[in-house]
Write a protein that holds these residues in place. Structure first.
Motif, short mmCIF file in Angstrom:
data_model
loop_
_atom_site.label_atom_id
_atom_site.label_comp_id
_atom_site.label_asym_id
_atom_site.label_seq_id
_atom_site.Cartn_x
_atom_site.Cartn_y
_atom_site.Cartn_z
N UNK A 49 103.72 85.21 -2.84
CA UNK A 49 103.13 84.44 -1.74
C UNK A 49 104.15 84.33 -0.62
N UNK A 50 103.64 84.32 0.59
CA UNK A 50 104.50 84.12 1.75
C UNK A 50 104.59 82.62 1.99
N UNK A 51 105.74 82.06 1.80
CA UNK A 51 105.91 80.61 1.94
C UNK A 51 105.88 80.23 3.42
N UNK A 52 105.18 79.16 3.71
CA UNK A 52 105.02 78.72 5.09
C UNK A 52 105.27 77.23 5.19
N UNK A 53 105.72 76.82 6.38
CA UNK A 53 105.95 75.40 6.66
C UNK A 53 104.84 74.95 7.61
N UNK A 54 104.15 73.89 7.22
CA UNK A 54 103.04 73.38 8.04
C UNK A 54 103.46 72.22 8.92
N UNK A 55 104.58 71.58 8.58
CA UNK A 55 105.03 70.46 9.37
C UNK A 55 106.36 69.94 8.84
N UNK B 215 100.27 75.27 13.64
CA UNK B 215 100.00 76.47 12.85
C UNK B 215 101.15 76.64 11.86
N UNK B 216 100.90 77.26 10.73
CA UNK B 216 101.98 77.42 9.75
C UNK B 216 103.03 78.41 10.23
N UNK B 217 104.28 78.09 9.98
CA UNK B 217 105.40 78.94 10.35
C UNK B 217 106.00 79.53 9.08
N UNK B 218 106.11 80.87 8.99
CA UNK B 218 106.69 81.47 7.78
C UNK B 218 108.14 81.03 7.59
N UNK B 219 108.52 80.81 6.35
CA UNK B 219 109.87 80.37 6.04
C UNK B 219 110.91 81.43 6.41
N UNK B 220 110.51 82.70 6.32
CA UNK B 220 111.41 83.79 6.72
C UNK B 220 111.80 83.64 8.19
#
Length: 142
Positions: free
Chosen positions: A15-21, A29-34
């Protein structure tokens, strides 16, 4: 005891980990952790380079806003780059090695080097514009 073959789908559990806030702040919008790591890495590299005596001289004279804009541009370009599901450094390495092999004129087939033929001749478009190849015998090469 019989051996049991297990079949696994490679991309099934990835899964591509994302930060929502962050805390009570929503990003919209979600920002990818990469992307966050690319930004922090580029920012850290700029700060470290700034304190190197000769190389850091140009970085000491840029506007402080550029310390956020340059890593942002680097992050945007790295996150939008299609790298065939590899990290950008591995992709850049493979592109660099490919171009070096192309400039040397060496081709590889199954790990073995093949020399390219050198006896090409190109006639001008006035004469028809075609490409010819002349086989070179072993006696002619000596």
């Amino acid at each position: 005891m019989n051996k049991i073959n297990l079949y696994l789908l490679n991309e099934f559990t990835k899964h591509d980990r994302k930060i929502h806030g962050f805390k009570n702040l929503s990003f919209g919008r979600p920002i990818p952790l990469k992307s966050v790591f690319y930004f922090l890495g580029a920012l850290g590299a700029m700060i470290v380079i700034r304190f190197i005596p000769i190389i850091g001289y140009p970085l000491k004279h840029i506007v402080p806003v550029m310390y956020l804009m340059i890593p942002g541009i680097i992050t945007y370009s790295l996150s939008e780059l299609e790298t065939e599901k590899r990290n950008p450094l591995a992709y850049a390495r493979s592109v660099l090695l490919y171009n070096i092999r192309r400039l040397r004129g060496i081709s590889y087939y199954r790990g073995k080097t093949l020399n390219r033929r050198k006896g090409y001749k190109f006639y001008s478009t006035i004469q028809g514009g075609y490409l010819t190849f002349k086989e070179q015998n072993e006696e002619e090469n000596k």
